[in-house]
Scaffold this active site. Structure first.
Site, PDB file in Angstrom:
ATOM      1  N   LYS A   1       0.850  -1.155  -0.080  1.00 33.76           N
ATOM      2  CA  LYS A   1       0.054  -0.027  -0.123  1.00 33.76           C
ATOM      3  C   LYS A   1       0.840   1.281  -0.079  1.00 33.76           C
ATOM      4  CE  LYS A   1      -4.448  -1.617   0.801  1.00 33.76           C
ATOM      5  NZ  LYS A   1      -5.751  -1.782   1.524  1.00 33.76           N
TER       6      LYS A   1
ATOM      7  N   LYS B   1      -3.115 -10.388  -6.244  1.00 32.98           N
ATOM      8  CA  LYS B   1      -4.357 -10.888  -5.809  1.00 32.98           C
ATOM      9  C   LYS B   1      -5.636  -9.700  -6.166  1.00 32.98           C
ATOM     10  CE  LYS B   1      -5.608  -8.151  -1.689  1.00 32.98           C
ATOM     11  NZ  LYS B   1      -6.297  -8.162  -0.550  1.00 32.98           N
TER      12      LYS B   1
ATOM     13  N   LYS C   1     -10.198  -5.011  -4.548  1.00 29.78           N
ATOM     14  CA  LYS C   1     -11.260  -4.063  -4.983  1.00 29.78           C
ATOM     15  C   LYS C   1     -10.665  -2.449  -5.139  1.00 29.78           C
ATOM     16  CE  LYS C   1     -13.342  -4.417  -0.337  1.00 29.78           C
ATOM     17  NZ  LYS C   1     -12.129  -4.191   0.592  1.00 29.78           N
TER      18      LYS C   1
HETATM   19  P1  ATP Z   1      -8.494  -3.446  -0.553  1.00 31.84           P
HETATM   20  O1  ATP Z   1      -8.158  -3.643  -1.971  1.00 31.84           O
HETATM   21  O2  ATP Z   1      -8.958  -1.899  -0.432  1.00 31.84           O
HETATM   22  O3  ATP Z   1      -6.886  -3.465   0.182  1.00 31.84           O
HETATM   23  P2  ATP Z   1      -9.325  -5.880   0.265  1.00 31.84           P
HETATM   24  O4  ATP Z   1     -10.420  -6.514  -0.455  1.00 31.84           O
HETATM   25  O5  ATP Z   1      -7.822  -6.337  -0.015  1.00 31.84           O
HETATM   26  O6  ATP Z   1      -9.261  -4.330   0.150  1.00 31.84           O
HETATM   27  P3  ATP Z   1     -10.558  -6.163   2.900  1.00 31.84           P
HETATM   28  O7  ATP Z   1     -11.859  -5.700   2.217  1.00 31.84           O
HETATM   29  O8  ATP Z   1     -10.424  -5.722   4.100  1.00 31.84           O
HETATM   30  O9  ATP Z   1      -9.420  -5.950   1.866  1.00 31.84           O
HETATM   31  O10 ATP Z   1     -10.834  -7.969   2.769  1.00 31.84           O
HETATM   32  C1  ATP Z   1     -11.877  -8.588   3.209  1.00 31.84           C
HETATM   33  C2  ATP Z   1     -11.716  -9.822   3.487  1.00 31.84           C
HETATM   34  O11 ATP Z   1     -11.304 -10.459   2.111  1.00 31.84           O
HETATM   35  C3  ATP Z   1     -10.530 -10.378   4.077  1.00 31.84           C
HETATM   36  O12 ATP Z   1     -10.458 -11.364   4.875  1.00 31.84           O
HETATM   37  C4  ATP Z   1      -9.399 -10.553   3.146  1.00 31.84           C
HETATM   38  O13 ATP Z   1      -8.333 -11.675   3.344  1.00 31.84           O
HETATM   39  C5  ATP Z   1     -10.372 -11.239   1.890  1.00 31.84           C
HETATM   40  N1  ATP Z   1      -9.883 -10.992   0.551  1.00 31.84           N
HETATM   41  C6  ATP Z   1      -9.245  -9.665  -0.058  1.00 31.84           C
HETATM   42  N2  ATP Z   1      -9.182 -10.027  -1.260  1.00 31.84           N
HETATM   43  C7  ATP Z   1      -8.966 -11.311  -1.479  1.00 31.84           C
HETATM   44  C8  ATP Z   1      -8.743 -12.224  -2.470  1.00 31.84           C
HETATM   45  N3  ATP Z   1      -8.258 -11.797  -3.745  1.00 31.84           N
HETATM   46  N4  ATP Z   1      -9.002 -13.557  -2.485  1.00 31.84           N
HETATM   47  C9  ATP Z   1      -9.389 -14.031  -1.555  1.00 31.84           C
HETATM   48  N5  ATP Z   1      -9.828 -13.377  -0.156  1.00 31.84           N
HETATM   49  C10 ATP Z   1      -9.690 -12.203  -0.182  1.00 31.84           C
END
Ligand code: ATP
Ligand code: LTN
Length: 342
Positions: A126, A208, A211
């Site tokens: 980040k 990964k 969003k």
């Molecule tokens: P950002 O992109 O803003 O960093 P994020 O989607 O990575 O957001 P969170 O919204 O906090 O992060 O994630 C919520 C949950 O989704 C967490 O348990 C995280 O581990 C899971 N998660 C996030 N991205 C993935 C992915 N690509 N595959 C599987 N699980 C995910």
């Protein structure tokens, strides 16, 4: 016989294990969030005492537009309910509604080492992405996450694989604190799915699915229209081999197989059998259709729920009141142990 029945009646039921998890309203929820984490939140509700939150305090570690943040938070709350999180079965609220999260976070930040925070891959990623805003909150993000979890004395934390490192640090902080002050926190375990624990970007399967990615073609949003979902899968990056099989070096296909497996319940061998002799075009269409089938009923419920925002606010308020009662016990104990005037 009569005696035995009486004893059974009186038996104290075993205390249910407690679950905590949260998700940031930092954008719109993706298929990765759903398959990697939220499906587990839903599955665990019947067996455990579950506490879930939107992590809006975490979301502001990246600059957010205030109006949008509020809207995203309510929308995410509705989308989680539409996905099966049931406020009747679990405690469900917004992190900012329970001040004890921020209070405990401060105390725990004094038990978190600079070196430990420097090693967090999410911080490194980040700060590279937001080089103009490497704020202190982004750095101490894991202390707040530890506070979220330890405040509720959670036994297990359902998350995607990317959060494993944060969970390990949470355990270290809990053990360190317990070591100094005696048993204060339950040391939590991560709970990670076998399939789709790390859903990858459709355009760059070495990254990964996230969003906050700037290229919308890289992710599937929970609210994407069926036609958009089909289009995004059609343009997903694969390889030149044209054979649907799970193998090293086939990151794109492996990712699609993970998604297909999570949506249909088929294992990799069954998927390979289904698509033997067929091209990637057929496979991508099948993956798209399986995802659409999963998301359509959620989207219908989501649109329905969004018609009554007042009701959603009331649900969160009620959840926050229940959460505050549990949180208070921990924060009082921590302040007392540390010697802080209450
Ligand atoms: P950002 O992109 O803003 O960093 P994020 O989607 O990575 O957001 P969170 O919204 O906090 O992060 O994630 C919520 C949950 O989704 C967490 O348990 C995280 O581990 C899971 N998660 C996030 N991205 C993935 C992915 N690509 N595959 C599987 N699980 C995910
Ligand atoms: N950091 C998490 C979101 C999060 C979380 C939590 C997850 C905030 N607090 C507590 C589990 C438990 C992420 O997925 N980025």
């Amino acid at each position: 016989m009569e005696n035995i029945e009486k004893i059974e009646e009186k038996a104290v039921p075993e205390k249910k294990k407690r679950i905590f998890s949260a998700i940031q309203p930092s954008g719109q929820m993706t298929l990765g969030n759903y398959l990697g984490a939220i499906r587990n939140w839903v599955a665990l509700q019947d067996e455990f005492e579950c506490i879930y939150a939107t992590a809006n305090l975490h979301a502001i570690t990246v600059r957010q537009d205030p109006k949008k943040l509020k809207e995203n938070t309510t929308n995410l709350f509705a989308l989680l309910i539409a996905s099966g999180v049931d406020p009747e079965k679990c405690v469900f609220f917004h992190q900012s509604q329970v001040p004890a999260h921020a209070e405990l976070s401060w105390v725990l930040s004094t038990y978190t080492q600079f070196g430990e925070l420097s090693r967090m891959t999410q911080f490194k990623d980040k700060s590279a992405k937001h080089a103009d805003n490497i704020n202190a909150g982004l750095f101490t993000y894991p202390s707040l996450m530890a506070a979220d979890i330890l405040l509720y004395q959670a036994d297990m934390v359902p998350v995607g694989a990317d959060q494993k490192q944060h969970l390990e640090l949470t355990r270290t902080i809990a053990e360190r604190f317990n070591g100094v002050y005696g048993n204060t926190f339950v040391v939590p375990e991560p709970y990670i799915t076998k399939t789709a624990a790390r859903v990858m970007s459709l355009l760059d399967p070495s990254k990964k699915m996230s969003k906050s990615d700037t290229n919308t073609k890289s992710f599937i949003l929970m609210v994407d229209e069926p036609a958009t979902i089909m289009k995004k899968f059609r343009s997903a990056v694969t390889d030149s081999e044209a054979s649907v099989r799970y193998a090293e070096g086939k990151d794109g296909i492996n990712n699609l197989m993970e998604i297909y497996s999570a949506c249909t319940g088929l294992n990799f061998e069954q998927i390979e059998d289904e698509f033997r002799g067929k091209g990637y075009g057929d496979f991508k269409t099948a993956v798209g259709e399986a995802v659409v089938a999963q998301l359509e009923p959620i989207q219908v419920r989501y649109k329905e729920l969004l018609k009554d925002k007042k009701y959603l606010d009331e649900l969160a308020q009620k959840g926050a009141e229940s959460a505050s009662k549990i949180a208070k016990r921990t924060i009082d104990k921590v302040y007392r142990k540390v010697g802080l005037v209450r």
